[in-house]
Every structure is written in structure tokens, then in C-alpha cells.
Design an enzyme around this catalytic site. Structure first.
Site, PDB file in Angstrom:
ATOM      1  N   LYS A  38      47.314  94.699  42.923  1.00 45.18           N
ATOM      2  CA  LYS A  38      47.061  96.130  43.074  1.00 45.18           C
ATOM      3  C   LYS A  38      47.092  96.824  41.705  1.00 45.18           C
ATOM      4  CE  LYS A  38      51.956  97.172  43.932  1.00 45.18           C
ATOM      5  NZ  LYS A  38      52.946  97.749  44.868  1.00 45.18           N
ATOM      6  N   TYR A 264      52.149 117.886  15.879  1.00 43.04           N
ATOM      7  CA  TYR A 264      52.377 119.110  16.625  1.00 43.04           C
ATOM      8  C   TYR A 264      53.852 119.492  16.648  1.00 43.04           C
ATOM      9  CZ  TYR A 264      47.630 118.703  18.499  1.00 43.04           C
ATOM     10  OH  TYR A 264      46.269 118.631  18.638  1.00 43.04           O
TER      11      TYR A 264
END
Length: 369
Positions: A38, A264
């Protein structure tokens, strides 16, 4: 200067084979093996992984959702595929593509019987999920008489397997709880088997269950994270080989002076003259902000380079002061001898989240195929 490359996730099928054989060696030869593929095979490439596992001899596959199973069928996978969390709206697609649903509630059981009858199915293989303590999906003990009644009154279904899921099989402090789950699973399974006159596969062991509770293997086991090189146990991990390695390159190198800031919010300030490398990978690729601010780092030419500042969407910056490197050099984010567990733990998370979070825009490269 080395030839420039790009950010890639290498998927080592040789390592996959090694891990598969390791877990096969832990079970009796008559016990069947279900491989969980999965979430793009835990963030890698479900088609490439499933093809290799089918070649190696796995007996079953499991996916989470119907579209994952359809993709495998459309790419030539022929072994049975269990859909762990199917939705009602996809039941016709399940039958069309010969997938096998997990039926975990009276509503799903009734709905699938209705769909199977409408499509004139006979003895269509389904899987019955029992809740033994994880309290996620599955029938509780008082619901079993209703399950038996519904299945007895239709010829559309065949119970291919009965299964449950262990909540803490890797944690020895939860041994009593786990043994209790196994005992409850045994009792509930036999109640179904005796009343349905069925001979289904029984499976409760996940990766850690295979290692820690081998007597609970019944006649099938399933493993997901173990196939990709993670044993949920520091004593087991050395026997396994991580299947994925995330690599990138150095885009740019700059030298900044004492007091200069990086990135940042200016969260990194150079304490001295510092060399900074910019790498083309960021939180849009799956390297989330939790890994910034020097919590962890990457490896360049065998040396550790901490991530400085905040992780950006497409970029991270690392401190390469004292490292002999050039623009275009290869960078190992994790993988190989730099275990993904260590990278994940440094950010306060687990390997499952790290590897399944590598986004699809990162190029996948198959090696040792």
C-alpha cells in the site's frame, strides 16, 4: 566537477529480495506470505516492488485502497490482492478487477453481498476483519452471530481469510495485551469456521509479530514495513537492508561571514565564517520542516552536514564548513549506511512517516533489478 544529477529515490530490489528471504526464513514453509504494498509500496514504487515480490514467490498482496489494486492489475500483477479499506462506491470495481475486499462491518458485508448478487457472482473471495483490541476496523465478538447468518444465507461469498491486527507486537511491555489479542483472535476465528464450514487463511502476525510471536503465524503472515528494511526493533534492523535511498546534489555553495543569517525567519546565525550548500529538496518532496534547525542533516562525501535554518518548500541549506565538496556533488539524505530510522528519529517521527512521505515528483530509480 562530477556530472550533475537530480534528486532521486533509489529503490534497491536486491535489498527487497534480501528482506523477503529473511522473513520467509522465520516462518514454516507451509505458511503463506502476504506482502503489503500500500501507499506506493511504502513510498517507493508499488509496481516495481510487486513485480519483484511476485517473482520471489509471495502468495498474496495487500493494498489500502481500490485504486492501488487496480494499478497493480493493470500492470500485470496476477497474485490475489486484498483491499484493506474498501469503500462501498468501489465494490463493482473490486469485482471487475478481481480484487478481494476486507469486510469489516455489517454495513460493508451487506453492501458487498448486494453488489455480488447484482453481478451474479458465486463464491467470490472476501476477507473478514476481526477487532481484537486495536479498535480501528473489524467486527467485535458480539457481532459474529450476525456475520455467520448473513454469510450462511448467500452463495455469493467465499471467506478467503479471517484476520486481525496486533496493536503493539513490537513492545514487550505490552506482551500480555498482545497474547490476549492472539487468544481472542483464535476463539473468534474458530467460531466463524465452525459455523461456516469454511477453511480460510488465518493471519494476525505483522512484521513485529513474525519476529516476536512466531507461534501465532497460523497459516499466513503479512509484512509491510519489514520488506522495506525496518524491523521495528534495533536488534532486528541490522539483519535487514533499507530498500530506499534518497539522494540529491549540491546546487550552490556560498561562504557567509560571522553574524550573517540563513533562510526564512533568519533562524540560523553564523557564529563564524561558514560555508553553506543549497540542495534541491524540501518539504514539498517530503523532507518536512521538523528536520530543520540542525535537528539532523545529510552526508556529503562521507561527512555529516547539518540542515541549517528552516526547511523550504523546494530547498534545504546545510553547513558544509570543513567538508571537501563542490557544486554538483552527490548528497545522501538517508539510506544505505545512513539509516532512515536515525534521520526520522532526529526529527521526532518514525520511519513509516518519513519514507511514505517522499512525494511523487521525486524521480524513482530502480537499482539491482
Amino acid at each position: 566537477m562530477p556530472e550533475a544529477k537530480e534528486t532521486v529515490l533509489e529503490i534497491d530490489l536486491g535489498n527487497l529480495a534480501h528482506n523477503y528471504q529473511y522473513f520467509r526464513s522465520k516462518i514454516d514453509k507451509n505458511v503463506r506470505f502476504l506482502s503489503v504494498v500500500k501507499a506506493h509500496a511504502y513510498g517507493s514504487d508499488s509496481v516495481a516492488i510487486a513485480r519483484k515480490l511476485e517473482e520471489l514467490g509471495t502468495d498474496y498482496f495487500a493494498v489500502a485502497y481500490v485504486e492501488e489494486g487496480i494499478r497493480l492489475r493493470e500492470n500485470g500483477i496476477t497474485k490475489p490482492i486484498l483491499v484493506l479499506h474498501p469503500q462501498f462506491t468501489h465494490f463493482e470495481e473490486i469485482i471487475k478487477h478481481c480484487l478481494e475486499p476486507n469486510l469489516y462491518s455489517e454495513k460493508t458485508l451487506r453492501a458487498f453481498i448486494e453488489t455480488a448478487e447484482k453481478l451474479q457472482q458465486q463464491h467470490y473471495p472476501v476477507h473478514i476483519k476481526l477487532n481484537t483490541g486495536l479498535n480501528r476496523l473489524g467486527f467485535d465478538p458480539p457481532e459474529l452471530p450476525r456475520v455467520i447468518e448473513l454469510i450462511q444465507h448467500t452463495k455469493t461469498l467465499k471467506v478467503a481469510s479471517i484476520f486481525s491486527h496486533l496493536a503493539a507486537s513490537e513492545d514487550w511491555q505490552e506482551r500480555d495485551f498482545t497474547v490476549g489479542q492472539i487468544d481472542l483472535f483464535r476463539k473468534m476465528s474458530w467460531q466463524l469456521i465452525e459455523n461456516l464450514e469454511a477453511e480460510p487463511l488465518l493471519h494476525i502476525c505483522n512484521t513485529s509479530g513474525i519476529i516476536n510471536y512466531p507461534k501465532a503465524a497460523f497459516n499466513m503472515v503479512r509484512t509491510g514495513i519489514g520488506l522495506y528494511g525496518f524491523g521495528n526493533d534495533k536488534t532486528v534492523d541490522p539483519a535487514l537492508k533499507p530498500v530506499v535511498t534518497l539522494k540529491t546534489i549540491i546546487s550552490q555553495i556560498r561562504t557567509i561571514e560571522k553574524g550573517a543569517t540563513v533562510g526564512y525567519n533568519r533562524v540560523f546565525t553564523a557564529q563564524d565564517t561558514t560555508k553553506i550548500a543549497t540542495l534541491p529538496v524540501g518539504h514539498a518532496d517530503g523532507i518536512n520542516r521538523i528536520y530543520g534547525k540542525q535537528k539532523t542533516g545529510v552526508h556529503i562525501n562521507g561527512q555529516f552536514a547539518p540542515i541549517v535554518g528552516n526547511v523550504c518548500m523546494d530547498i534545504i541549506m546545510v553547513n558544509i564548513t570543513g567538508i571537501d565538496c563542490e557544486e554538483g556533488d552527490e548528497v545522501i539524505v538517508f539510506g544505505g549506511k545512513y539509516h532512515p530510522n536515525d534521520f526520522a528519529e532526529a526529527g521526532g517521527t518514525i520511519s513509516y512517516e518519513l519514507i511514505t512521505g517522499i512525494q511523487r515528483r521525486v524521480t524513482r530509480k530502480i537499482v539491482n533489478g
